[in-house]
Scaffold this motif. Structure first.
Motif, mmCIF file in Angstrom:
data_model
loop_
_atom_site.group_PDB
_atom_site.id
_atom_site.type_symbol
_atom_site.label_atom_id
_atom_site.label_comp_id
_atom_site.label_asym_id
_atom_site.label_seq_id
_atom_site.Cartn_x
_atom_site.Cartn_y
_atom_site.Cartn_z
ATOM 1 N N THR A 6 -28.545 -29.099 -64.894
ATOM 2 C CA THR A 6 -28.043 -28.781 -66.227
ATOM 3 C C THR A 6 -29.081 -29.236 -67.233
ATOM 4 O O THR A 6 -29.643 -30.318 -67.089
ATOM 5 N N TRP A 7 -29.354 -28.422 -68.230
ATOM 6 C CA TRP A 7 -30.292 -28.856 -69.261
ATOM 7 C C TRP A 7 -29.769 -28.486 -70.639
ATOM 8 O O TRP A 7 -29.034 -27.527 -70.814
ATOM 9 N N ARG A 8 -30.137 -29.316 -71.572
ATOM 10 C CA ARG A 8 -29.834 -29.098 -72.989
ATOM 11 C C ARG A 8 -31.111 -29.356 -73.762
ATOM 12 O O ARG A 8 -31.811 -30.335 -73.500
ATOM 13 N N GLU A 9 -31.386 -28.476 -74.682
ATOM 14 C CA GLU A 9 -32.604 -28.636 -75.468
ATOM 15 C C GLU A 9 -32.444 -29.818 -76.422
ATOM 16 O O GLU A 9 -31.380 -30.029 -77.000
ATOM 17 N N ARG A 10 -33.519 -30.578 -76.545
ATOM 18 C CA ARG A 10 -33.508 -31.738 -77.454
ATOM 19 C C ARG A 10 -33.677 -31.250 -78.890
ATOM 20 O O ARG A 10 -34.391 -30.282 -79.140
ATOM 21 N N ALA A 21 -42.001 -26.377 -78.575
ATOM 22 C CA ALA A 21 -41.201 -26.755 -77.404
ATOM 23 C C ALA A 21 -40.835 -25.519 -76.584
ATOM 24 O O ALA A 21 -40.907 -25.532 -75.351
ATOM 25 N N GLN A 22 -40.460 -24.439 -77.253
ATOM 26 C CA GLN A 22 -40.109 -23.208 -76.543
ATOM 27 C C GLN A 22 -41.312 -22.642 -75.795
ATOM 28 O O GLN A 22 -41.181 -22.172 -74.662
ATOM 29 N N ALA A 67 -37.992 -32.079 -64.391
ATOM 30 C CA ALA A 67 -37.435 -32.783 -65.552
ATOM 31 C C ALA A 67 -38.531 -33.358 -66.444
ATOM 32 O O ALA A 67 -38.378 -33.419 -67.666
ATOM 33 N N THR A 68 -39.644 -33.753 -65.868
ATOM 34 C CA THR A 68 -40.743 -34.326 -66.645
ATOM 35 C C THR A 68 -41.564 -33.238 -67.331
ATOM 36 O O THR A 68 -41.925 -33.360 -68.500
ATOM 37 N N ALA A 69 -41.829 -32.150 -66.629
ATOM 38 C CA ALA A 69 -42.651 -31.070 -67.176
ATOM 39 C C ALA A 69 -41.964 -30.371 -68.341
ATOM 40 O O ALA A 69 -42.621 -29.877 -69.245
ATOM 41 N N PRO A 72 -39.077 -30.993 -73.405
ATOM 42 C CA PRO A 72 -38.260 -30.581 -74.559
ATOM 43 C C PRO A 72 -36.770 -30.464 -74.244
ATOM 44 O O PRO A 72 -35.964 -30.275 -75.147
ATOM 45 N N ALA A 73 -36.393 -30.597 -72.991
ATOM 46 C CA ALA A 73 -34.982 -30.521 -72.617
ATOM 47 C C ALA A 73 -34.573 -31.790 -71.889
ATOM 48 O O ALA A 73 -35.382 -32.433 -71.233
ATOM 49 N N SER A 74 -33.299 -32.157 -72.012
ATOM 50 C CA SER A 74 -32.776 -33.263 -71.210
ATOM 51 C C SER A 74 -32.065 -32.668 -70.003
ATOM 52 O O SER A 74 -31.388 -31.643 -70.112
ATOM 53 N N PHE A 75 -32.253 -33.286 -68.836
ATOM 54 C CA PHE A 75 -31.761 -32.744 -67.578
ATOM 55 C C PHE A 75 -30.741 -33.659 -66.926
ATOM 56 O O PHE A 75 -30.828 -34.875 -67.013
#
Length: 95
Positions: A6-10, A21-22, A67-69, A72-75
């Protein structure tokens, strides 16, 4: 092993930061940049920002890379099993 990612953009401070970021996420998700150990079975976007993926891999460290690469998103990464496999395991556990 399968995982639900699951990811959400910061949040960003400006439109320029959001666009940068995009761009980073698009580049990172290009075919040649993803680890070969990751098999994406399902990839869906939330209405709004973020999304979900069902990913299979024998290399959990490649999920850490993901998740590191895509900073811009939290995973969130959760291990999962197929529904029928879960039912069989639960029946075994009860029996």
């Amino acid at each position: 092993m399968k995982y639900v990612v699951t990811w959400r953009e910061r949040p960003t401070a400006s439109a320029a930061e959001y666009e940068a970021a995009q761009t980073r996420v698009r580049e990172a998700f290009s075919r040649g940049r993803l680890p070969r150990s990751l098999t994406f079975h399902r990839f869906v976007a939330r209405v709004g920002l973020g999304g979900y993926a069902v990913v299979e891999t024998d290399e959990p460290a490649d999920l850490q890379y993901l998740a590191t690469a895509y900073e811009p998103a939290s995973f969130t990464v959760e291990p999962v099993v197929d529904g029928l496999d879960a039912v069989v395991a639960q029946a075994r556990g009860v029996g």
